[in-house]
Design a protein around this motif. Structure first.
Motif, PDB file in Angstrom:
ATOM      1  N   ARG A  70      54.397  38.384  43.845  1.00 13.86           N
ATOM      2  CA  ARG A  70      55.860  38.502  43.773  1.00 13.86           C
ATOM      3  C   ARG A  70      56.533  37.192  44.154  1.00 13.86           C
ATOM      4  NH1 ARG A  70      56.084  42.754  46.324  1.00 13.86           N
ATOM      5  NH2 ARG A  70      56.355  41.924  48.440  1.00 13.86           N
ATOM      6  N   ARG A  71      56.014  36.516  45.177  1.00 14.90           N
ATOM      7  CA  ARG A  71      56.617  35.263  45.637  1.00 14.90           C
ATOM      8  C   ARG A  71      56.337  34.091  44.700  1.00 14.90           C
ATOM      9  NH1 ARG A  71      54.247  33.541  49.767  1.00 14.90           N
ATOM     10  NH2 ARG A  71      52.816  35.187  50.380  1.00 14.90           N
ATOM     11  N   THR A  72      55.167  34.073  44.068  1.00 12.44           N
ATOM     12  CA  THR A  72      54.782  32.934  43.234  1.00 12.44           C
ATOM     13  C   THR A  72      55.094  33.132  41.761  1.00 12.44           C
ATOM     14  OG1 THR A  72      52.526  33.786  42.923  1.00 12.44           O
ATOM     15  CG2 THR A  72      52.912  32.348  44.833  1.00 12.44           C
ATOM     16  N   GLY A  73      55.300  34.388  41.355  1.00 14.31           N
ATOM     17  CA  GLY A  73      55.548  34.681  39.952  1.00 14.31           C
ATOM     18  C   GLY A  73      54.290  34.640  39.107  1.00 14.31           C
ATOM     19  N   ARG A  74      53.148  34.603  39.737  1.00 16.72           N
ATOM     20  CA  ARG A  74      51.879  34.562  39.021  1.00 16.72           C
ATOM     21  C   ARG A  74      51.275  35.965  38.924  1.00 16.72           C
ATOM     22  NH1 ARG A  74      48.963  29.263  41.825  1.00 16.72           N
ATOM     23  NH2 ARG A  74      50.512  27.715  41.131  1.00 16.72           N
ATOM     24  N   PRO A  75      50.355  36.178  37.970  1.00 20.08           N
ATOM     25  CA  PRO A  75      49.707  37.498  37.852  1.00 20.08           C
ATOM     26  C   PRO A  75      48.972  37.852  39.148  1.00 20.08           C
ATOM     27  CG  PRO A  75      49.271  36.165  35.908  1.00 20.08           C
ATOM     28  CD  PRO A  75      49.904  35.245  36.916  1.00 20.08           C
ATOM     29  N   GLN A  76      48.966  39.142  39.450  1.00 17.47           N
ATOM     30  CA  GLN A  76      48.293  39.571  40.673  1.00 17.47           C
ATOM     31  C   GLN A  76      46.778  39.517  40.513  1.00 17.47           C
ATOM     32  OE1 GLN A  76      49.658  43.252  42.351  1.00 17.47           O
ATOM     33  NE2 GLN A  76      47.749  43.588  43.474  1.00 17.47           N
ATOM     34  N   ARG A  77      46.122  38.942  41.497  1.00 15.50           N
ATOM     35  CA  ARG A  77      44.668  38.870  41.480  1.00 15.50           C
ATOM     36  C   ARG A  77      44.076  40.105  42.174  1.00 15.50           C
ATOM     37  NH1 ARG A  77      42.189  33.830  40.673  1.00 15.50           N
ATOM     38  NH2 ARG A  77      43.650  32.178  40.108  1.00 15.50           N
ATOM     39  N   GLU A  78      42.804  40.346  41.931  1.00 12.65           N
ATOM     40  CA  GLU A  78      42.102  41.458  42.560  1.00 12.65           C
ATOM     41  C   GLU A  78      40.834  40.937  43.225  1.00 12.65           C
ATOM     42  OE1 GLU A  78      41.324  44.610  39.877  1.00 12.65           O
ATOM     43  OE2 GLU A  78      43.439  44.978  39.402  1.00 12.65           O
ATOM     44  N   LEU A  79      40.435  41.611  44.278  1.00 12.33           N
ATOM     45  CA  LEU A  79      39.221  41.234  44.983  1.00 12.33           C
ATOM     46  C   LEU A  79      38.041  42.036  44.434  1.00 12.33           C
ATOM     47  CD1 LEU A  79      40.470  41.054  48.690  1.00 12.33           C
ATOM     48  CD2 LEU A  79      40.010  39.156  47.135  1.00 12.33           C
ATOM     49  N   ALA A  80      36.940  41.337  44.205  1.00 14.62           N
ATOM     50  CA  ALA A  80      35.724  42.000  43.732  1.00 14.62           C
ATOM     51  C   ALA A  80      35.120  42.834  44.864  1.00 14.62           C
ATOM     52  CB  ALA A  80      34.715  40.952  43.257  1.00 14.62           C
ATOM     53  N   PRO A  81      34.352  43.868  44.546  1.00 15.82           N
ATOM     54  CA  PRO A  81      33.693  44.688  45.574  1.00 15.82           C
ATOM     55  C   PRO A  81      32.870  43.853  46.558  1.00 15.82           C
ATOM     56  CG  PRO A  81      33.530  45.750  43.453  1.00 15.82           C
ATOM     57  CD  PRO A  81      34.114  44.396  43.188  1.00 15.82           C
ATOM     58  N   THR A  82      32.224  42.793  46.060  1.00 14.81           N
ATOM     59  CA  THR A  82      31.428  41.951  46.961  1.00 14.81           C
ATOM     60  C   THR A  82      32.328  41.224  47.955  1.00 14.81           C
ATOM     61  OG1 THR A  82      31.501  40.215  45.259  1.00 14.81           O
ATOM     62  CG2 THR A  82      29.526  41.604  45.354  1.00 14.81           C
ATOM     63  N   ALA A  83      33.517  40.826  47.517  1.00 18.71           N
ATOM     64  CA  ALA A  83      34.463  40.159  48.416  1.00 18.71           C
ATOM     65  C   ALA A  83      34.948  41.128  49.492  1.00 18.71           C
ATOM     66  CB  ALA A  83      35.638  39.610  47.614  1.00 18.71           C
ATOM     67  N   VAL A 108      43.365  48.314  51.061  1.00 16.05           N
ATOM     68  CA  VAL A 108      44.776  48.547  50.752  1.00 16.05           C
ATOM     69  C   VAL A 108      45.647  47.450  51.356  1.00 16.05           C
ATOM     70  CG1 VAL A 108      45.259  50.040  52.750  1.00 16.05           C
ATOM     71  CG2 VAL A 108      46.611  50.294  50.670  1.00 16.05           C
ATOM     72  N   LEU A 109      45.230  46.912  52.506  1.00 16.84           N
ATOM     73  CA  LEU A 109      45.956  45.790  53.099  1.00 16.84           C
ATOM     74  C   LEU A 109      45.849  44.545  52.213  1.00 16.84           C
ATOM     75  CD1 LEU A 109      44.968  46.255  56.846  1.00 16.84           C
ATOM     76  CD2 LEU A 109      47.299  46.281  55.959  1.00 16.84           C
ATOM     77  N   CYS A 110      44.647  44.294  51.704  1.00 20.64           N
ATOM     78  CA  CYS A 110      44.450  43.160  50.800  1.00 20.64           C
ATOM     79  C   CYS A 110      45.313  43.312  49.549  1.00 20.64           C
ATOM     80  CB  CYS A 110      42.981  43.030  50.415  1.00 20.64           C
ATOM     81  SG  CYS A 110      41.912  42.476  51.759  1.00 20.64           S
ATOM     82  N   GLU A 111      45.348  44.505  49.002  1.00 23.78           N
ATOM     83  CA  GLU A 111      46.159  44.761  47.806  1.00 23.78           C
ATOM     84  C   GLU A 111      47.634  44.512  48.086  1.00 23.78           C
ATOM     85  OE1 GLU A 111      47.037  48.335  44.568  1.00 23.78           O
ATOM     86  OE2 GLU A 111      45.608  48.628  46.192  1.00 23.78           O
ATOM     87  N   HIS A 112      48.086  44.945  49.260  1.00 22.16           N
ATOM     88  CA  HIS A 112      49.481  44.744  49.651  1.00 22.16           C
ATOM     89  C   HIS A 112      49.800  43.253  49.752  1.00 22.16           C
ATOM     90  CE1 HIS A 112      53.297  45.454  51.710  1.00 22.16           C
ATOM     91  NE2 HIS A 112      52.926  44.560  52.607  1.00 22.16           N
ATOM     92  N   ILE A 113      48.902  42.481  50.358  1.00 21.44           N
ATOM     93  CA  ILE A 113      49.108  41.038  50.511  1.00 21.44           C
ATOM     94  C   ILE A 113      49.083  40.336  49.156  1.00 21.44           C
ATOM     95  CG2 ILE A 113      48.098  38.920  51.465  1.00 21.44           C
ATOM     96  CD1 ILE A 113      47.131  40.667  53.832  1.00 21.44           C
ATOM     97  N   LEU A 114      48.147  40.731  48.283  1.00 26.06           N
ATOM     98  CA  LEU A 114      48.068  40.117  46.958  1.00 26.06           C
ATOM     99  C   LEU A 114      49.311  40.427  46.118  1.00 26.06           C
ATOM    100  CD1 LEU A 114      44.301  40.775  46.177  1.00 26.06           C
ATOM    101  CD2 LEU A 114      45.381  38.563  46.619  1.00 26.06           C
ATOM    102  N   GLU A 115      49.867  41.632  46.262  1.00 25.87           N
ATOM    103  CA  GLU A 115      51.112  41.977  45.580  1.00 25.87           C
ATOM    104  C   GLU A 115      52.252  41.086  46.062  1.00 25.87           C
ATOM    105  OE1 GLU A 115      51.845  46.062  46.324  1.00 25.87           O
ATOM    106  OE2 GLU A 115      50.467  46.790  44.764  1.00 25.87           O
ATOM    107  N   ASP A 116      52.293  40.844  47.358  1.00 28.25           N
ATOM    108  CA  ASP A 116      53.343  40.008  47.918  1.00 28.25           C
ATOM    109  C   ASP A 116      53.210  38.569  47.420  1.00 28.25           C
ATOM    110  OD1 ASP A 116      55.558  39.577  49.866  1.00 28.25           O
ATOM    111  OD2 ASP A 116      54.077  38.299  50.853  1.00 28.25           O
ATOM    112  N   ILE A 117      51.986  38.051  47.371  1.00 27.63           N
ATOM    113  CA  ILE A 117      51.759  36.690  46.870  1.00 27.63           C
ATOM    114  C   ILE A 117      52.193  36.569  45.409  1.00 27.63           C
ATOM    115  CG2 ILE A 117      49.979  34.985  46.303  1.00 27.63           C
ATOM    116  CD1 ILE A 117      48.433  35.955  48.777  1.00 27.63           C
TER     117      ILE A 117
END
Length: 304
Positions: free
Chosen positions: A276-289, A265-274
């Motif tokens: 929002r700041r960059t205007g790019r689509p939100q990325r997701e982390l794979a289960p292996t990551a 959930v922390l990773c998701e929060h950080i990716l949402e922030d990135i």
């Protein structure tokens, strides 16, 4: 000789007012408010019967800067010509008060307990204790490794407290009047600073300028430390009286390795922030990551 002011106050002479309660001489006087707050009222309109006057009220202080009274001055007794100026002044005062309220509400919205992301049991307990601390006005001591979010939690406590409309100050005590003073890494304070801080917490008196100009400060202190203060006390490197004054409401923040279930959930929060700041689509982390990240020790905690 009877002065013009004495006539307005229905006094035979100025000496007749000596020893009387101020409201008995000047109905609806705001002098007590000036004494209570220590703040001047630079421009105001006061009614004396059917007449109106422009007045100024200022606090009186002794040589140590303590409030000992107040004085009022009649600046102008022909209100009509000054009415536009007074109206504009009051409008600016209203706008300033509105701006201050808006800034306070913005701080409230920005720093909330939900900003301290996570649902692990240890995190939920920290939030519970922090919400309780926000309702009190006691000194709070936040303990936890570097990068665990102590400053964020301190700001959330301030934003949820009755002092939210006051400032949140990290360094300067004199600017924190009516608000919250945040002392980060308090374990690093020098012996001299420790002694001064004991005085602040004990007498709520600060030094504004020279040592002889101490004045009372209405300040709530939140301190934080990434080192074990009890251990420093035992080593003689931290004053025991300061430790007990700071640890009225101690809250221990867990390390990330102790709340690893919150990693996703922390990773998701950080990716949402990135995103929002960059205007790019939100990325997701794979289960292996996620698995790789979960196996890491995170010595820098959330900051890392």
């Amino acid at each position: 000789m009877k002065s013009k002011t004495s006539s307005h106050l229905k006094l035979a002479c100025a000496a007749e007012a000596l020893g009387k309660v101020v409201e008995d001489v000047i109905p609806n006087s705001l002098m007590r408010e000036v004494v209570r707050t220590g703040e001047p009222m630079m421009l105001d309109i006061m009614q004396f019967g059917d007449e109106s006057f422009v007045v100024m009220r200022v606090p009186l202080k002794d040589e140590r800067g303590r409030i000992i009274g107040a004085a009022g001055f009649m600046l102008f007794d022909r209100l009509a010509s000054l009415q536009p100026l007074v109206s504009r002044f009051r409008q600016l005062e209203t706008e300033l008060a509105s701006t201050r309220r808006s800034l306070a509400e913005e701080r409230r919205a920005r720093y909330t307990f939900s900003s301290f992301v996570g649902t692990a049991p240890a995190v939920m307990e920290v939030k519970r204790q922090a919400r309780r601390a926000a309702q009190a006005d006691s000194t709070v001591l936040l303990l936890g490794e570097t990068g665990t979010g102590k400053e964020l939690l301190a700001r959330a406590i301030h934003a949820a407290s009755a002092r939210a409309h006051g400032p949140f100050v990290e360094v300067d005590v004199a600017l924190a009047h009516g608000g919250t003073l945040f002392l980060d890494e308090v374990g690093d304070l020098s012996p001299d600073m420790q002694a001064k801080l004991v005085g602040v917490l004990q007498a709520k008196e600060i030094e504004a300028g020279a040592p002889a100009t101490g004045r009372k400060a209405d300040v709530r202190v939140i301190a934080a430390s990434s080192v074990d203060l009890r251990q420093l006390v035992g080593m003689g490197r931290f004053r025991s009286d300061l430790f007990y004054r700071l640890s009225v409401l101690p809250i221990e923040l867990p390390a990330l390795r102790e709340r690893i279930a919150d990693l996703e959930v922390l990773c998701e929060h950080i990716l949402e922030d990135i995103a929002r700041r960059t205007g790019r689509p939100q990325r997701e982390l794979a289960p292996t990551a996620i698995a790789v990240l979960s196996s890491y020790g995170w010595p820098g905690n959330i900051r890392e």
